[in-house]
Design an enzyme around this catalytic site. Structure first.
Site, PDB file in Angstrom:
ATOM      1  N   HIS A 217      -4.269   0.001 -47.588  1.00  8.79           N
ATOM      2  CA  HIS A 217      -5.464  -0.284 -48.383  1.00  8.79           C
ATOM      3  C   HIS A 217      -5.218   0.205 -49.808  1.00  8.79           C
ATOM      4  O   HIS A 217      -5.975   0.993 -50.364  1.00  8.79           O
ATOM      5  CB  HIS A 217      -6.694   0.366 -47.756  1.00  8.79           C
ATOM      6  CG  HIS A 217      -7.072  -0.231 -46.444  1.00  8.79           C
ATOM      7  ND1 HIS A 217      -7.914  -1.309 -46.319  1.00  8.79           N
ATOM      8  CD2 HIS A 217      -6.684   0.090 -45.165  1.00  8.79           C
ATOM      9  CE1 HIS A 217      -8.052  -1.636 -45.047  1.00  8.79           C
ATOM     10  NE2 HIS A 217      -7.309  -0.801 -44.320  1.00  8.79           N
ATOM     11  N   ASN A 241      -1.230  -6.676 -45.248  1.00  4.68           N
ATOM     12  CA  ASN A 241      -2.694  -6.741 -45.240  1.00  4.68           C
ATOM     13  C   ASN A 241      -3.286  -5.588 -46.032  1.00  4.68           C
ATOM     14  O   ASN A 241      -2.858  -4.443 -45.909  1.00  4.68           O
ATOM     15  CB  ASN A 241      -3.227  -6.716 -43.806  1.00  4.68           C
ATOM     16  CG  ASN A 241      -2.749  -7.905 -42.997  1.00  4.68           C
ATOM     17  OD1 ASN A 241      -2.020  -7.763 -42.038  1.00  4.68           O
ATOM     18  ND2 ASN A 241      -3.150  -9.101 -43.407  1.00  4.68           N
ATOM     19  N   ARG A 249       7.269 -10.236 -60.941  1.00  4.57           N
ATOM     20  CA  ARG A 249       7.378  -9.189 -61.954  1.00  4.57           C
ATOM     21  C   ARG A 249       6.493  -7.984 -61.649  1.00  4.57           C
ATOM     22  O   ARG A 249       6.411  -7.051 -62.437  1.00  4.57           O
ATOM     23  CB  ARG A 249       7.030  -9.764 -63.333  1.00  4.57           C
ATOM     24  CG  ARG A 249       8.074 -10.750 -63.854  1.00  4.57           C
ATOM     25  CD  ARG A 249       7.740 -11.246 -65.236  1.00  4.57           C
ATOM     26  NE  ARG A 249       6.491 -11.994 -65.259  1.00  4.57           N
ATOM     27  CZ  ARG A 249       6.384 -13.282 -64.931  1.00  4.57           C
ATOM     28  NH1 ARG A 249       7.448 -13.957 -64.531  1.00  4.57           N
ATOM     29  NH2 ARG A 249       5.218 -13.888 -64.999  1.00  4.57           N
ATOM     30  N   ASP A 269      -0.356 -11.076 -34.540  1.00  6.57           N
ATOM     31  CA  ASP A 269      -1.346 -11.804 -33.732  1.00  6.57           C
ATOM     32  C   ASP A 269      -1.519 -13.254 -34.152  1.00  6.57           C
ATOM     33  O   ASP A 269      -2.371 -13.961 -33.603  1.00  6.57           O
ATOM     34  CB  ASP A 269      -2.697 -11.081 -33.784  1.00  6.57           C
ATOM     35  CG  ASP A 269      -3.325 -11.071 -35.175  1.00  6.57           C
ATOM     36  OD1 ASP A 269      -2.651 -11.469 -36.155  1.00  6.57           O
ATOM     37  OD2 ASP A 269      -4.496 -10.659 -35.289  1.00  6.57           O
ATOM     38  N   ASP A 295      -4.154  -2.564 -34.008  1.00  3.32           N
ATOM     39  CA  ASP A 295      -5.352  -2.459 -34.862  1.00  3.32           C
ATOM     40  C   ASP A 295      -6.568  -2.949 -34.072  1.00  3.32           C
ATOM     41  O   ASP A 295      -7.473  -3.579 -34.593  1.00  3.32           O
ATOM     42  CB  ASP A 295      -5.187  -3.263 -36.150  1.00  3.32           C
ATOM     43  CG  ASP A 295      -6.173  -2.863 -37.239  1.00  3.32           C
ATOM     44  OD1 ASP A 295      -6.788  -1.773 -37.133  1.00  3.32           O
ATOM     45  OD2 ASP A 295      -6.359  -3.643 -38.187  1.00  3.32           O
ATOM     46  N   LEU A 328     -11.288 -10.405 -42.171  1.00  2.83           N
ATOM     47  CA  LEU A 328     -10.659  -9.910 -40.943  1.00  2.83           C
ATOM     48  C   LEU A 328     -11.104  -8.479 -40.667  1.00  2.83           C
ATOM     49  O   LEU A 328     -11.167  -7.644 -41.576  1.00  2.83           O
ATOM     50  CB  LEU A 328      -9.138  -9.958 -41.068  1.00  2.83           C
ATOM     51  CG  LEU A 328      -8.479 -11.325 -40.894  1.00  2.83           C
ATOM     52  CD1 LEU A 328      -7.016 -11.267 -41.294  1.00  2.83           C
ATOM     53  CD2 LEU A 328      -8.609 -11.817 -39.462  1.00  2.83           C
ATOM     54  N   GLY A 330      -9.939  -5.869 -38.108  1.00  3.37           N
ATOM     55  CA  GLY A 330      -9.088  -5.448 -37.002  1.00  3.37           C
ATOM     56  C   GLY A 330      -8.679  -6.638 -36.167  1.00  3.37           C
ATOM     57  O   GLY A 330      -8.645  -7.779 -36.632  1.00  3.37           O
TER      58      GLY A 330
END
Length: 405
Positions: A217, A241, A249, A269, A295, A328, A330
């Site tokens: 994240h 993700n 660059r 998945d 996840d 999304l 999990g």
């Protein structure tokens, strides 16, 4: 629905015995099948001799005198190790932060070959974070089957890459929390954080204190990520993700991950990452440091098709867990689904798919000396799978936790 669809194995199952609260490590038993996957490769006609929860030996068929579990035509492989499990069996760790919730999640995933896991708290309040530390400590002290540590995914993340996380919980990390994390010595403690948010000094303090850090994240630059790796960041949470994209660059964290010797977690998945990008990661990581993670949310290993995460309604659409905005949230898979996807869709050799579900996460957690292999002296954590990659049985510390009816 194809045979590789991750949803195909989501059926209601029942363990063969009550989920034990205490171990009685006086078992002496034999587990045998068609082939056994060892660190040296497949071995035929072998019995796994188990005593007091550990693998004592591998011997030729014919060992007698002890209880025998025979699985003709099946493959005996190391039990799966999932370092990112938000929920399963209809419950979510964030929603009920208790040792009993961890036990329920573990029981659900054991039916699909996961014999070790880290319950995972998604970004939440200070009160919830401290409750998670206490709940995991209690679960480990009670020897809850499968539970080996804790994963805190946030809340020290970049709001630009929040994903399904509630950014209102994002906050600077304080000294008291750092000390609490360093003092938590009950098992592997993984923390997903954004390196650019916490800074190098905090990274150094946490890693020096034994916390396993994983970048996720994050909108960190390539340079920021390389610096974080140099100061102890050990892995990447769900590669690709919720992180800055790979650009010509502006290579960002993905390029740093692929060229480093850090472990990269992937959600295989068919929804989180395109197959070509997964194959790119597998080719780039010539050191093999790619590990499968589920996840998984509450919906995994359950018959549910929707659930609530806090105030957010999550539904499954064609195998994808999404909120009302289509973000999304999990996944609904278990580890055997991830292995199956790698083998059937990415054409990964079976032994490599199984390694990514066992030996690699064990190494990431610093547990290579007792988990992730079928070898004398290792914990007797086993998955029994059929040739079409369906879990037939699982054992945790020599105790049979599940057998397919």
């Amino acid at each position: 629905m194809s045979s590789a669809d991750p949803m195909t194995s989501h059926r209601t199952r029942s363990p063969t015995r009550n989920w034990p609260q205490h171990w009685g490590f006086m078992q002496r038993l034999i587990v045998t099948g068609e082939k056994v996957l060892t660190a040296g490769g497949w071995r035929h006609d072998q019995d796994i001799v188990i005593e007091n929860g550990q693998i004592r030996d591998l011997v030729s068929h014919g060992h007698s005198g002890w209880t025998k579990h025979d699985f003709p035509g099946c493959l005996i492989v190391p039990g799966f190790i999932d370092v990112q499990v938000n929920g399963g069996g209809g419950v979510q760790f964030n929603d009920d932060i208790k040792a009993s919730t961890i036990a329920t999640i573990g029981a659900a995933h054991a039916q699909f070959g996961t014999t070790s896991f880290l319950p995972t708290l998604i970004s939440d309040s200070d009160k919830a974070l401290h409750a998670a530390l206490d709940a995991a400590a209690l679960a480990l002290s009670e020897k809850t089957p499968g539970a080996i540590g804790l994963h805190l995914e946030g809340p020290y993340l970049n709001p630009e890459k929040r994903g399904i996380h509630d950014a209102s919980y994002f906050r600077p990390i304080d000294d008291d929390t750092i000390q609490r994390l360093i003092n938590w010595d009950h098992g592997p403690l993984v923390m997903t954080l954004a390196p650019e948010v916490v800074g190098i000094e905090t990274i150094k303090r946490l890693t020096d204190g034994g916390v396993i850090l994983s970048a996720g994240h994050t909108a960190a630059s390539y340079h920021e990520t390389v610096q974080a790796l140099a100061h102890g960041v050990r892995g990447f949470t769900h590669l690709y993700n919720a992180m800055a994209p790979l650009q010509s660059r502006n290579p960002g964290p993905i390029a740093a991950a692929l060229e480093s010797n850090a472990w990269c977690g992937i959600i295989a998945d068919g929804h989180h990452v395109a197959p070509s990008m997964l194959q790119l990661a597998l080719r780039a990581k010539s050191d093999g440091r790619v590990m499968l993670v589920s996840d998984a949310m509450a919906i995994a290993a359950s018959p549910l098709t929707r659930f609530s995460f806090g105030s957010v309604e999550i539904t499954v659409e064609n195998g994808r867990c999404v909120d009302t905005n289509g973000t999304l949230a999990g996944s609904s898979i278990t580890m055997i689904d991830a292995v199956r996807y790698c083998v059937q869709e990415l054409r990964v050799p079976l032994e490599d798919g199984l390694r990514m579900a066992s030996a690699e996460p064990a190494a990431f957690l610093g547990k290579s000396n007792d988990l992730g292999q079928i070898s004398p002296g290792y914990r007797a954590n086993l998955a029994v799978i059929s040739p079409n990659l369906e879990v037939i049985a699982s054992f945790i510390d020599g105790v049979q936790m599940y057998h397919k009816d």
